[in-house]
Structure formats: structure tokens, C-alpha cells
Design a protein around this motif. Structure first.
Motif, mmCIF file in Angstrom:
data_model
loop_
_atom_site.group_PDB
_atom_site.id
_atom_site.type_symbol
_atom_site.label_atom_id
_atom_site.label_comp_id
_atom_site.label_asym_id
_atom_site.label_seq_id
_atom_site.Cartn_x
_atom_site.Cartn_y
_atom_site.Cartn_z
ATOM 1 N N MET A 155 -10.088 4.190 -20.244
ATOM 2 C CA MET A 155 -9.844 5.567 -19.796
ATOM 3 C C MET A 155 -9.094 5.639 -18.475
ATOM 4 S SD MET A 155 -13.620 7.061 -20.791
ATOM 5 C CE MET A 155 -13.312 8.710 -20.148
ATOM 6 N N GLY A 156 -8.780 4.484 -17.878
ATOM 7 C CA GLY A 156 -8.110 4.492 -16.587
ATOM 8 C C GLY A 156 -6.694 5.021 -16.679
ATOM 9 N N LYS A 157 -6.281 5.748 -15.667
ATOM 10 C CA LYS A 157 -4.905 6.242 -15.616
ATOM 11 C C LYS A 157 -4.385 6.113 -14.194
ATOM 12 C CE LYS A 157 -6.078 11.118 -14.795
ATOM 13 N NZ LYS A 157 -5.891 12.508 -15.268
ATOM 14 N N PRO A 158 -3.083 5.967 -14.013
ATOM 15 C CA PRO A 158 -2.529 5.849 -12.662
ATOM 16 C C PRO A 158 -2.786 7.116 -11.840
ATOM 17 C CG PRO A 158 -0.942 5.124 -14.311
ATOM 18 C CD PRO A 158 -2.060 5.791 -15.055
ATOM 19 N N LEU A 159 -3.101 6.919 -10.568
ATOM 20 C CA LEU A 159 -3.418 8.038 -9.678
ATOM 21 C C LEU A 159 -2.616 7.950 -8.388
ATOM 22 C CD1 LEU A 159 -7.311 7.836 -10.014
ATOM 23 C CD2 LEU A 159 -5.856 9.550 -11.098
ATOM 24 N N LYS A 160 -2.368 9.110 -7.794
ATOM 25 C CA LYS A 160 -1.819 9.182 -6.438
ATOM 26 C C LYS A 160 -2.959 9.556 -5.496
ATOM 27 C CE LYS A 160 1.659 12.160 -6.711
ATOM 28 N NZ LYS A 160 2.902 12.865 -6.294
ATOM 29 N N PRO A 161 -2.884 9.128 -4.230
ATOM 30 C CA PRO A 161 -3.953 9.518 -3.304
ATOM 31 C C PRO A 161 -3.985 11.035 -3.125
ATOM 32 C CG PRO A 161 -2.105 8.594 -2.090
ATOM 33 C CD PRO A 161 -1.836 8.355 -3.545
ATOM 34 N N ILE A 162 -5.188 11.600 -3.103
ATOM 35 C CA ILE A 162 -5.335 13.042 -2.871
ATOM 36 C C ILE A 162 -4.817 13.396 -1.481
ATOM 37 C CG2 ILE A 162 -7.008 14.922 -2.638
ATOM 38 C CD1 ILE A 162 -8.809 13.362 -4.609
ATOM 39 N N VAL A 163 -5.199 12.569 -0.499
ATOM 40 C CA VAL A 163 -4.780 12.795 0.885
ATOM 41 C C VAL A 163 -3.338 12.337 1.063
ATOM 42 C CG1 VAL A 163 -5.229 12.208 3.301
ATOM 43 C CG2 VAL A 163 -7.136 12.484 1.701
ATOM 44 N N HIS A 164 -2.528 13.157 1.708
ATOM 45 C CA HIS A 164 -1.165 12.769 2.027
ATOM 46 C C HIS A 164 -1.196 11.881 3.270
ATOM 47 C CE1 HIS A 164 1.066 15.999 -0.401
ATOM 48 N NE2 HIS A 164 -0.216 16.055 -0.741
ATOM 49 N N PRO A 165 -0.785 10.618 3.161
ATOM 50 C CA PRO A 165 -0.799 9.736 4.333
ATOM 51 C C PRO A 165 0.005 10.318 5.492
ATOM 52 C CG PRO A 165 -0.436 8.472 2.343
ATOM 53 C CD PRO A 165 -0.341 9.916 1.950
ATOM 54 N N LEU A 166 -0.468 10.087 6.696
ATOM 55 C CA LEU A 166 0.241 10.560 7.877
ATOM 56 C C LEU A 166 1.582 9.864 8.032
ATOM 57 C CD1 LEU A 166 0.077 12.307 10.478
ATOM 58 C CD2 LEU A 166 -0.908 10.307 11.617
ATOM 59 N N ARG A 167 1.613 8.549 7.736
ATOM 60 C CA ARG A 167 2.848 7.773 7.889
ATOM 61 C C ARG A 167 3.046 6.866 6.676
ATOM 62 N NH1 ARG A 167 2.382 4.228 13.068
ATOM 63 N NH2 ARG A 167 0.227 4.028 12.348
ATOM 64 N N GLU A 168 4.195 6.986 6.079
ATOM 65 C CA GLU A 168 4.540 6.041 5.024
ATOM 66 C C GLU A 168 4.759 4.655 5.592
ATOM 67 O OE1 GLU A 168 8.190 5.192 1.841
ATOM 68 O OE2 GLU A 168 7.960 7.180 2.749
ATOM 69 N N ASP A 169 5.243 4.588 6.839
ATOM 70 C CA ASP A 169 5.571 3.306 7.450
ATOM 71 C C ASP A 169 4.459 2.786 8.359
ATOM 72 O OD1 ASP A 169 5.848 5.224 9.411
ATOM 73 O OD2 ASP A 169 7.763 4.476 10.164
ATOM 74 N N LEU A 170 3.205 3.120 8.048
ATOM 75 C CA LEU A 170 2.088 2.545 8.789
ATOM 76 C C LEU A 170 2.277 1.025 8.816
ATOM 77 C CD1 LEU A 170 -1.657 3.463 8.273
ATOM 78 C CD2 LEU A 170 -0.958 1.097 8.521
#
Length: 337
Positions: A155-170
């Protein structure tokens, strides 16, 4: 000649938390230190103390040195990192490391196979989470996403994080020692955390970090001991090396011993390990060459340390991660910053 920055390495906790770790971090921030770092092994985790520090500081960067891959899945690690990055206003540095087979298999109950490949896969997943461009997927052998292996419910499916990261380049740093791991670190990471580094033997790593992108940071742990007697000042360095080279690993594989050999001290490394395994720890420490201990540290009178700092400034190193009390931090700030 590049100017060096300073980081405070708080390391591990012992039997109890260091009661002064927040005060030390606050002192480092006031002195102009660039970063503060927390380690984990089989005691404290690294994210909890770092969050506590972040809540009581305002500008110093917050690093994990290192978060162990086997302690959490890549997505869990990314979640902790993006949360701390948000809460600290963009000060997080994610330092990662594969650890060693004794910890991974003995404490986390996972196989240690293919640490270099596993590190690459781990970083690839974290980068996807931070980018948040698409649901996170991975076809690798260690962290398949979604999981469809044995005992899967399907039943697994690809997910995006609910929270929008502050920095993509952390920034992601990697603690690496072996040649393949260091070469990969220069390729996929924003910084490298050497356990020890000699500015007098830059050829040992020159080819491995030649492919690093602009702005790549090199931040070794450097033991500093201000003392009028150089040989006495070197004792804590030798004690550290004796433990790592003699006891942090098996007789068959010890990454620290192998690194010492690559740096030109093969016979001495063999002797240190042999003595340590025979239970002769004091003799193992005494067998550590003063030359080697001196090259990777800053020990002796203040004037000598100031002179040696020029050699570090003429190396690829960008920041020195040091440990010490307020007096030592003040001295290093005066000499370096």
C-alpha cells in the motif's frame, strides 16, 4: 592564505549530560565562532541537545558531527533537519556518518555492508526531501521508497513532506576517512568532517577532494592544548589516538589505523593496535609518535600555536572544530578570528 573560522565541538555526553553545554555554546557565539557541533554514539542522540542549544542562541550555526546513518531512516533524518532548520532560522548543518561495524551491528542491529553506497543513497533521499519538487522515491538496495519487499502490505506510495523546508540547500557534511568515501563526499556533499587532518600531508587527500564544488568546507576536529611543555601538551592527543587506533575497530578492520598508515605511520599504527589488544593501554598511548600527534593538533605555548595556525591557513581547511572551556575559546578567538 585563507582565514579560518572556528567551531565548538561538544562531542558526546558521558554518564551524564555536560551541565555547561549551553553556556559553552553561548560563549562561542559571543566570541564569534561560526558553528557548534554535537555528536552521537550509543548514548545521547545529536538532534535533541542541538535543538536545546538552538533555542538559547541566535546566530551560531548548529551542526551534527555526526548523525549516524543507522540511527534513523533518511526521511526521518531529513524531517529532524528541516524542523531544526525552521526553528533556528536557517542555522542547521546536517553532518552525517556511517559509523563503524561495531556500533551499527552491535547497537543498531543492522548490517554494515557497503557504507559508501549506503551513504550516497541516504544523501540522495535527503536532497529529494529538501527540494520538495516531487514525491520521494528511491530504487536503491538499502532504502527502497516506496517499500514493496517482504512483509509489505503493498500500500506504500511516494510522498512529499507536508512541511515546506526552509532551505533546499541546507548544507550536508559527511564524516569520511576512507579514500572512496572522501572522494564521494567531495562529489555529493557541501562539506567534509575529517576526524583528523594534517596540513603537512595535504597530498594524502589532495586527489580525493579535487572534485569538490566551490564553497566546499573542510572542518576537522583539532585538539588544542595551551601548555609551556609541548610533549606534555601532546599527551591528550596521544591518548585520543591510542584509543581510536588501538580500540575503535577490530583487529581485521580499523579505519583510524588504516588512515594513520596512509599518512605515513604504518609500523607505529600496527604497534599501537597490538599493545592496545594486549591490554597495555598506557604503552599504546606512549607508542603514538609525537610528530603525528603534533601535526594533527595545536599544542604548546600560545606563540607556537599562533605560528602553526599559518600552516592550517595554507591548507584546504576552512574551519577548526575545537573543544575547551571559555579560556581556551577566548585564546583561540584571539589567535584566529
Amino acid at each position: 592564505m585563507a582565514k579560518l573560522s572556528l567551531g565548538l565541538q561538544l562531542g558526546y555526553w558521558g554518564a551524564q549530560p555536560n551541565p555547561n553545554f549551553v553556556a559553552q555554546a553561548q560563549c562561542a557565539e559571543k566570541l564569534g565562532f561560526d558553528s557548534v557541533w554535537v555528536a552521537e554514539s550509543w548514548g545521547n542522540d545529536c538532534f535533541t541537545p542541538l535543538a536545546w542549544i538552538g533555542a538559547q542562541t541566535s546566530s551560531i550555526r548548529l551542526g551534527t558531527a555526526v548523525a549516524q546513518l543507522s540511527a534513523r531512516t533518511p526521511t526521518a533524518c531529513a524531517m529532524a533537519s528541516l524542523a531544526l532548520d525552521h526553528m533556528s532560522g536557517g542555522r542547521m548543518i546536517l553532518g552525517l556518518g556511517a559509523s563503524g561495524p561495531q556500533v551499527v551491528e552491535g547497537w543498531y542491529g543492522q548490517p554494515y555492508a557497503k557504507p559508501v553506497t549506503r551513504t550516497r543513497e541516504y544523501v540522495h533521499i535527503i536532497r529529494q526531501v529538501l527540494a520538495r519538487e516531487a514525491p520521494v522515491t528511491n530504487d536503491g538496495e538499502f532504502y527502497p521508497l516506496p517499500y514493496h519487499g517482504p512483509n509489505s502490505w503493498g500500500m506504500g506510495k511516494p510522498l512529499k513532506p507536508i512541511v515546506h523546508p526552509l532551505r533546499e540547500d541546507l548544507p550536508i557534511f559527511i564524516g569520511a576517512e576512507g579514500p572512496r568515501n572522501v572522494t564521494q563526499t567531495a562529489e555529493i556533499a557541501d562539506g567534509w568532517l575529517p576526524l583528523y587532518y594534517s596540513p603537512y600531508r595535504q597530498e594524502v587527500y589532495a586527489d580525493q577532494i579535487s572534485g569538490a564544488k566551490p564553497g566546499f568546507e573542510v572542518s576537522p576536529i583539532v585538539l588544542v592544548n595551551v601548555h609551556d611543555n609541548v610533549e606534555e601538551a601532546l599527551y591528550p592527543v596521544k591518548a585520543m589516538l591510542g584509543f581510536y587506533i588501538g580500540g575503535m575497530g577490530s583487529k581485521a578492520r580499523n579505519f583510524h589505523k588504516e588512515l594513520m598508515s596512509r599518512m605515513g605511520f604504518t609500523d607505529e599504527a600496527e604497534q599501537i593496535q597490538q599493545l592496545f589488544f594486549e591490554g597495555k593501554r598506557d604503552e599504546a598511548i606512549a607508542a603514538v609518535p609525537s610528530q603525528f600527534a603534533d601535526e594533527i593538533s595545536l599544542c604548546g605555548p600560545k606563540e607556537r600555536i599562533a605560528e602553526k595556525l599559518k600552516d592550517w591557513e595554507n591548507s584546504p581547511v576552512t574551519s577548526l572544530l575545537i573543544s575547551g572551556d571559555e579560556t581556551l575559546m577566548q585564546t583561540m578567538a584571539e589567535l584566529t578570528l
